[in-house]
Design a protein around this motif. Structure first.
Motif, mmCIF file in Angstrom:
data_model
loop_
_atom_site.group_PDB
_atom_site.id
_atom_site.type_symbol
_atom_site.label_atom_id
_atom_site.label_comp_id
_atom_site.label_asym_id
_atom_site.label_seq_id
_atom_site.Cartn_x
_atom_site.Cartn_y
_atom_site.Cartn_z
ATOM 1 N N MET A 1 0.756 -1.026 0.102
ATOM 2 C CA MET A 1 -0.141 0.008 0.021
ATOM 3 C C MET A 1 0.796 1.311 0.154
ATOM 4 N N SER A 2 0.195 2.682 -0.743
ATOM 5 C CA SER A 2 1.098 3.454 -0.031
ATOM 6 C C SER A 2 1.184 4.247 1.473
ATOM 7 N N ASP A 3 0.571 3.708 2.479
ATOM 8 C CA ASP A 3 1.252 3.958 3.690
ATOM 9 C C ASP A 3 1.660 2.853 4.283
ATOM 10 N N LYS A 4 2.715 2.714 3.095
ATOM 11 C CA LYS A 4 4.185 1.450 3.460
ATOM 12 C C LYS A 4 3.691 0.837 4.086
ATOM 13 N N LYS A 5 2.488 0.353 4.428
ATOM 14 C CA LYS A 5 1.765 -1.540 4.940
ATOM 15 C C LYS A 5 2.290 -1.741 3.597
ATOM 16 N N ILE A 6 2.621 -3.428 3.924
ATOM 17 C CA ILE A 6 2.028 -5.189 3.548
ATOM 18 C C ILE A 6 0.363 -5.191 4.097
ATOM 19 N N VAL A 7 -0.314 -5.562 3.838
ATOM 20 C CA VAL A 7 -2.179 -5.617 4.167
ATOM 21 C C VAL A 7 -2.118 -7.174 3.582
ATOM 22 N N GLN A 8 -3.075 -7.813 4.642
ATOM 23 C CA GLN A 8 -2.940 -9.063 3.911
ATOM 24 C C GLN A 8 -3.877 -9.909 4.517
ATOM 25 N N TRP A 9 -5.302 -10.245 3.450
ATOM 26 C CA TRP A 9 -6.374 -10.016 3.326
ATOM 27 C C TRP A 9 -7.347 -11.406 3.083
ATOM 28 N N ASP A 10 -8.007 -12.077 3.859
ATOM 29 C CA ASP A 10 -8.698 -13.274 3.499
ATOM 30 C C ASP A 10 -10.133 -13.220 2.824
ATOM 31 N N ILE A 11 -9.757 -14.039 1.333
ATOM 32 C CA ILE A 11 -10.951 -13.246 0.463
ATOM 33 C C ILE A 11 -12.143 -14.380 1.522
ATOM 34 N N ALA A 12 -12.503 -14.482 1.676
ATOM 35 C CA ALA A 12 -13.482 -15.988 2.785
ATOM 36 C C ALA A 12 -13.766 -15.074 3.358
ATOM 37 N N SER A 13 -13.259 -14.378 4.370
ATOM 38 C CA SER A 13 -13.850 -13.873 4.778
ATOM 39 C C SER A 13 -13.951 -12.035 4.282
ATOM 40 N N GLY A 14 -13.302 -11.632 4.303
ATOM 41 C CA GLY A 14 -13.331 -10.375 3.300
ATOM 42 C C GLY A 14 -12.551 -9.353 4.238
ATOM 43 N N GLU A 15 -11.626 -9.629 5.627
ATOM 44 C CA GLU A 15 -10.980 -8.761 6.659
ATOM 45 C C GLU A 15 -9.731 -9.134 6.227
ATOM 46 N N ILE A 16 -9.192 -8.390 6.893
ATOM 47 C CA ILE A 16 -7.723 -7.973 6.649
ATOM 48 C C ILE A 16 -7.539 -8.657 8.239
ATOM 49 N N VAL A 17 -6.689 -9.860 8.293
ATOM 50 C CA VAL A 17 -6.055 -11.006 8.677
ATOM 51 C C VAL A 17 -4.519 -10.786 9.167
#
Length: 580
Positions: free
Chosen positions: A396-412
């Motif tokens: 992301m542009s805010d210096k983070k690497i974000v991991q999502w779960d497609i099944a729940s649609g939430e950031i894990v």
């Protein structure tokens, strides 16, 4: 006649007394008139002719007067051993009236010679501030202390009124002076101690506003909050357009099915035996109205090609046979930055500048789900492990690497260690780890699901690397560096920089141009800012050829994994080209 008789008397006296004349010669004055005796019978004219004047003064020789041997100051060598008096004797001759002190001194500034001055810095600052504030100061050129008029620079009247006090001695309050604080600095007084938090002496405690004033304030704040509030922009309604007549053939197979009538064995897991340098342009895919930001091949077979356009569209193309456009995916408000297939190619993720990540069905063109954390995603990658196909990461542009779960649609999970926007994510080491690069000019290696980087590479000579590609054999990471070169890191264990493999000769500063390897690791290809396709030899790092591929920037290139010499390029001119 009286003068003549006097001269005659003088002459007769001189001739009569020889002994006196001898004594006179011994004590002659410096200027003497020599007269011959005058005969009494001669006329005045003859007397004038005989009269001879010797007006030349007696000059003594220099050696007889001055025994000191002076040294010429222009000489650089002395051929004898002089005494102290001779060495430091004053220079002989008149002083040069035109030779000033500044000319004689060494020039140590643009204006001439400045004498070194030594004075107390506090004294200077004290007088300077006094002159600025009160209009007078002590004259530094006059010695002594006192407040006489001759020792004051500026207004003598003001100096007399204030008794010559400086700003550090005066207690008078001036306009613009800092306000005095109440002094309560005794820390032993627990209740009364104020220290640096003390109030000002002339400070007035403001009481609470009245009911009417409070209402006015509330109205103003409410208006401000409405202006500052950002309205949540709803995502665009996703849709797709099929460009071929039938989505399925007579056997019910969609375009995802790999064609069986190809000359190339696209099911092979082995790379071609020998690769060759592409020489000519054989096909152009057109359809994007603006530049193409990225291209991705269908996993394993590579019979389909996905392109991300700056015209907010994502297009799916045939690589073999007729090379048609199959489907256009519409769902982003702004340019699409990146895309990534899952392992079987049935789904893909797209990342757009509208701050949304969207999951699409490749076959039907439907948008399955959307993800956002209100930041711009720069790159997106599925986890390649078969048992983790429901997880993906995005830089992301805010210096983070974000991991999502497609099944729940939430950031894990969040990997928050970079100091700049994250540009690339590349899985290595049998998908147990991934490498990320960022605008902070560093490379970090992460264990999956552990939000602390276990390897951090950042050297002073490193530049940011906005594009990274893993080699086909999984041993090397090719990084496009912003200092116009491709650097190679080992993708196993130590992630050490290979200093023997540096590829130069292209101009990419400021652009995230993608590079790629030939399937048999014999060549390295990369686009550049001039729209050229550059091809290097892997072993010797020699630049073999340059092909003019695009009018604008050649931002992406892929060497087809099953072809010996087919390279696909995309550029900011909106074209996708095939080279063979």
């Amino acid at each position: 006649m009286a003068a003549i008789t006097a001269l005659q008397a003088y002459g007769s006296d001189q001739s009569s007394d020889e002994s006196d004349s001898e004594t006179r010669e011994e004590s002659k004055p410096e200027s003497t008139v020599h007269l011959k005796p005058l005969d009494k019978g001669k006329t005045v004219q003859s007397l004038q002719n005989q009269l001879q004047l010797d007006a030349a003064p007696l000059v003594e020789l220099k050696e007889s007067v001055d025994t000191v041997q002076h040294i010429d100051p222009s000489k650089k060598e002395v051929m004898y051993n002089p005494q102290y008096e001779q060495m430091f004797a004053p220079q002989v001759g008149p002083e040069n009236p035109f030779k000033t002190r500044q000319q004689a001194a060494v020039k140590n500034s643009l204006a001439g010679y400045i004498e070194p001055a030594h004075f107390n810095e506090f004294t200077f600052e004290n007088q300077r501030r006094t002159f600025t504030s009160y209009g007078y100061a002590m004259d530094p050129s006059v010695d002594g202390s006192g407040m006489e008029g001759s020792q004051i620079v500026g207004s003598t009247d003001l100096a007399k009124k204030s008794e010559g006090r400086t700003v550090f001695e005066s207690t008078k309050q001036r306009a613009g002076d800092k306000r005095k604080k109440a002094t309560a600095n005794d820390p032993s007084d627990i209740e009364g101690f104020e220290g640096p938090w003390a109030t000002f002496v002339d400070e007035k405690r403001v009481m609470k506003p009245s009911a009417e004033e409070q209402e006015e304030l509330d109205e103003i704040l409410a208006k401000r909050s409405k202006k500052g509030r950002q309205t949540d922009e709803k995502p665009v309604e996703e849709k797709s357009t099929l460009h071929v007549k039938d989505a399925y053939d007579y056997q019910g197979r969609s375009y995802l099915h790999v064609p069986q009538d190809l000359e190339t064995n696209v099911f092979s897991l082995e790379p071609p035996e020998k690769c060759y340098i592409p020489k000519k342009h054989i096909h152009t895919w057109t359809g994007h109205t603006k530049g193409v930001a990225a291209i991705r091949l269908f996993p394993k077979s590579g019979h389909l090609l996905l392109s991300c356009g700056m015209d907010t569209k994502i297009k799916l193309w045939e690589f073999y046979n007729n090379r048609r456009v199959l489907r256009t995916f519409l769902g982003h408000k702004q340019a699409v930055r990146d895309a990534c297939f899952n392992n079987d190619g049935t789904k893909f993720l797209s990342a757009g500048y509208d701050k949304y990540l969207k999951l699409w069905d490749t076959e039907t063109g439907k948008c399955i789900s959307r993800f956002t954390n209100r930041k711009v995603p720069y790159c997106v990658k599925f986890n390649p492990a078969e048992d983790k196909q429901n997880l993906f990461v995005a830089g992301m542009s805010d210096k983070k690497i974000v991991q999502w779960d497609i099944a729940s649609g939430e950031i894990v999970q969040e990997y928050d260690r970079h100091l700049g926007a994250v540009n690339t994510i590349t899985f290595v080491d049998e998908n147990q780890r991934f490498v990320s690069t960022s605008d902070d000019k560093s490379l970090r290696v992460w264990e999956w699901d552990i939000p602390v980087d276990f390897k951090y590479i950042a050297e002073p000579s490193m530049h940011s690397m906005p594009s990274v590609t893993l080699s086909p054999n999984g041993k090397w990471l090719g990084c496009q560096s912003m200092d116009n070169q491709i650097v190679i890191f080992s993708a196993q264990n130590r992630f050490k920089l290979n200093r023997k493999k540096i590829f130069k000769g292209h101009m990419v500063a400021g652009y995230a141009c993608q590079m790629d390897f030939a399937p048999d690791m014999s060549y390295v290809v990369c686009g550049d800012a001039d729209g050229k396709l550059n091809i290097w030899d892997w072993k010797s790092t020699k630049l073999y050829s340059k092909l003019k591929a695009h009018d604008g920037v050649c931002i992406g290139c892929i060497w087809h994994p099953h072809e010996t010499s087919k390279v696909i390029t995309c550029g900011w001119d909106g074209l996708i080209k095939l080279w063979d």
